[in-house]
Design an enzyme around this catalytic site. Structure first.
Site, PDB file in Angstrom:
ATOM      1  N   LEU A 210       0.858  -1.180   0.000  1.00  0.00           N
ATOM      2  CA  LEU A 210       0.000   0.000   0.000  1.00  0.00           C
ATOM      3  C   LEU A 210       0.896   1.233   0.000  1.00  0.00           C
ATOM      4  O   LEU A 210       2.003   1.209   0.539  1.00  0.00           O
ATOM      5  CB  LEU A 210      -0.900   0.030   1.249  1.00  0.00           C
ATOM      6  CG  LEU A 210      -1.948  -1.075   1.399  1.00  0.00           C
ATOM      7  CD1 LEU A 210      -2.643  -0.945   2.757  1.00  0.00           C
ATOM      8  CD2 LEU A 210      -2.963  -1.033   0.275  1.00  0.00           C
ATOM      9  N   ASP A 211       0.408   2.314  -0.607  1.00  0.00           N
ATOM     10  CA  ASP A 211       1.159   3.561  -0.578  1.00  0.00           C
ATOM     11  C   ASP A 211       1.350   4.027   0.867  1.00  0.00           C
ATOM     12  O   ASP A 211       0.566   3.681   1.759  1.00  0.00           O
ATOM     13  CB  ASP A 211       0.421   4.650  -1.360  1.00  0.00           C
ATOM     14  CG  ASP A 211       0.359   4.343  -2.843  1.00  0.00           C
ATOM     15  OD1 ASP A 211       1.155   3.511  -3.309  1.00  0.00           O
ATOM     16  OD2 ASP A 211      -0.505   4.925  -3.524  1.00  0.00           O
ATOM     17  N   LYS A 212       2.372   4.817   1.073  1.00  0.00           N
ATOM     18  CA  LYS A 212       2.694   5.283   2.424  1.00  0.00           C
ATOM     19  C   LYS A 212       1.521   5.996   3.084  1.00  0.00           C
ATOM     20  O   LYS A 212       1.222   5.764   4.258  1.00  0.00           O
ATOM     21  CB  LYS A 212       3.914   6.210   2.363  1.00  0.00           C
ATOM     22  CG  LYS A 212       4.349   6.753   3.719  1.00  0.00           C
ATOM     23  CD  LYS A 212       5.587   7.620   3.584  1.00  0.00           C
ATOM     24  CE  LYS A 212       6.018   8.164   4.941  1.00  0.00           C
ATOM     25  NZ  LYS A 212       7.248   9.003   4.837  1.00  0.00           N
TER      26      LYS A 212
END
Length: 444
Positions: A210-212
């Site tokens: 997942l993106d940060k």
């Protein structure tokens, strides 16, 4: 007539019965041709060599081909992985270049057939491997040791777990925590995996990311077998991921499919993506509007049907409805005024994937505080978000589904009653003040 002299040769008188010297030489050559086993005299005889012990004669191999091979059987934990990955696990001393050369020369085989490093192996197959080649002496490199986790880090990592079984772990990743490390990124999920071994003596493995700044459900495999199984599920698109997002404005189509190819944006070093009709990779995203806050914003459900980097963020911005808080793709227009947080409002609400031991992993992750607070501020009903997947609509509804339907039905009734009260109020005003200019009287 004069003939040639038949006198003795220069070498002296011939012996009686001896052939001429020229004929003698020819006779010796002929005798040697007829008798190949006859010993040929040597002017300087070589020293005698001890006879070698008899040994079975081996056919000389072709260049680059080894005769002595090894056989390995693929285990259950390696089912579905790439062949080069199998070598990394079981024969780490064999480099990728060697494996590639074995494949090109036909020495690397799976169940008797030629194989390539990128081929996937299945449980029970037999891998034919040539003997390892001697490596040149290398300078020993210091082995990288992962830093020891503190008690607080272990407690934090374990507090994120929302599902755990023998093969899988699901955590609820908070926003701001990266999935993997990188430049100037020291805190990440990958660095906390040692805290999630629990009763197993092996480090869990990441199978997607997942993106940060995206929060929510993140699946982690606990064994090599489950890692291969889940990786195959994600690559074949059988795993389902459901996201919640708050977007700017309201899409005109409430249930739509976005099909726009995505590529890396030049000049950003691969840090930013964009829609590229010519060179982009195919990307498909579905969205469904859950609720709307007037024309100001909408709460939507997102389902990615492909797995491109930043796919949902790029697609929503491309149709004119960037995700709230996503300044990277929405710019200044991606922020709401008032009490709405400036953090990104994208959350992996649900993940559903087939389990290696049968049945399914089906987990929902609760919202982070800023997202939940924004829903309340915009007047959204927190119970209205979990829409059924298409394949779930035809099945028999569960008790939980019936409760959601009942809540939604009650909400519609309340809205209808509000509309009736407003209509009665408007009609009362019309009766007292007469019909408005240009209007027609209501029929009774």
């Amino acid at each position: 007539m004069k003939g040639k002299s038949s006198g003795p040769s220069r070498g002296g008188p011939r012996k009686p019965g001896a052939a001429p010297q020229g004929r003698a030489r020819g006779a010796v050559k002929a005798a040697r041709a007829r008798k190949p086993d006859a010993p040929r005299p040597a002017p300087n005889p070589a020293p005698k060599v001890a006879a070698a012990k008899s040994a079975p004669v081996k056919a000389s191999p072709a260049k680059g081909v080894s005769l002595d091979v090894r056989q390995f059987r693929v285990g259950a934990d390696d089912d579905g992985i790439r062949l080069d990955r199998w070598f990394q696990r079981h024969l780490p001393d064999v480099g990728f270049n060697v494996v590639s050369r074995w494949a090109r020369t036909g020495q690397l085989r799976v169940d008797g057939a030629r194989a390539a490093p990128g081929d996937r192996v299945a449980e029970g197959q037999t891998i034919r491997v040539p003997p390892a080649e001697p490596k040149a002496a290398e300078i020993a490199k210091p082995r990288r040791v992962r830093p020891q986790l503190t008690d607080d880090q272990i407690a934090f990592a374990q507090s994120l777990v929302i599902h755990r079984d023998a093969q899988a772990i699901v955590i609820n990743k908070p926003p701001g925590l990266a999935t993997q490390g990188g430049t100037k990124t020291d805190d990440h999920v990958d660095g906390l995996l040692d805290a999630l071994e629990f009763e197993l003596d092996q480090r869990p493995k990441l199978v997607h990311r997942l993106d940060k700044d995206t929060s929510g459900a993140l699946l982690i495999a606990r064994t090599a077998r489950s890692a291969a199984h889940f990786a195959k599920a994600f690559s074949s698109r059988t795993a389902r991921k459901v996201y919640w997002a708050i977007v700017m404005g309201v899409p005109s189509i409430e249930d739509g499919m976005i099909e726009l190819p995505i590529a890396k944006q030049p000049g950003t070093g691969g840090e930013k993506m964009h829609v590229d009709e010519e060179e982009g990779l195919p990307a498909r995203s579905r969205y469904r509007v859950i609720e709307r806050a007037g024309n100001r914003a909408a709460w939507v459900e997102l389902q990615p049907y492909t797995g491109r980097t930043h796919q949902l963020r790029v697609h929503m911005a491309a149709i004119g409805h960037p995700i709230v808080g996503d300044g990277k793709y929405g710019g200044k227009e991606a922020f709401l005024s008032g009490t709405i947080s400036r953090k990104m409002h994208l959350h992996a609400r649900r993940i559903r994937v087939d389990h290696p031991d049968g049945d399914r992993v089906d987990v929902r992750a609760e919202l982070p505080e800023h997202f939940a607070a924004s829903l309340v501020s915009l007047g959204f009903d927190l119970h209205a978000g979990d829409l059924p997947l298409d394949e779930e609509i035809a099945r028999k509804p569960t008790r939980e589904d019936e409760k959601k339907v009942a809540k939604a039905h009650a909400k519609q009734i309340r809205k209808g009653r509000k509309g009736e009260r407003r209509a009665r109020g408007a009609s009362g005003g019309a009766k007292s003040g007469g019909p408005k200019s240009g209007g027609a009287p209501r029929k009774k």
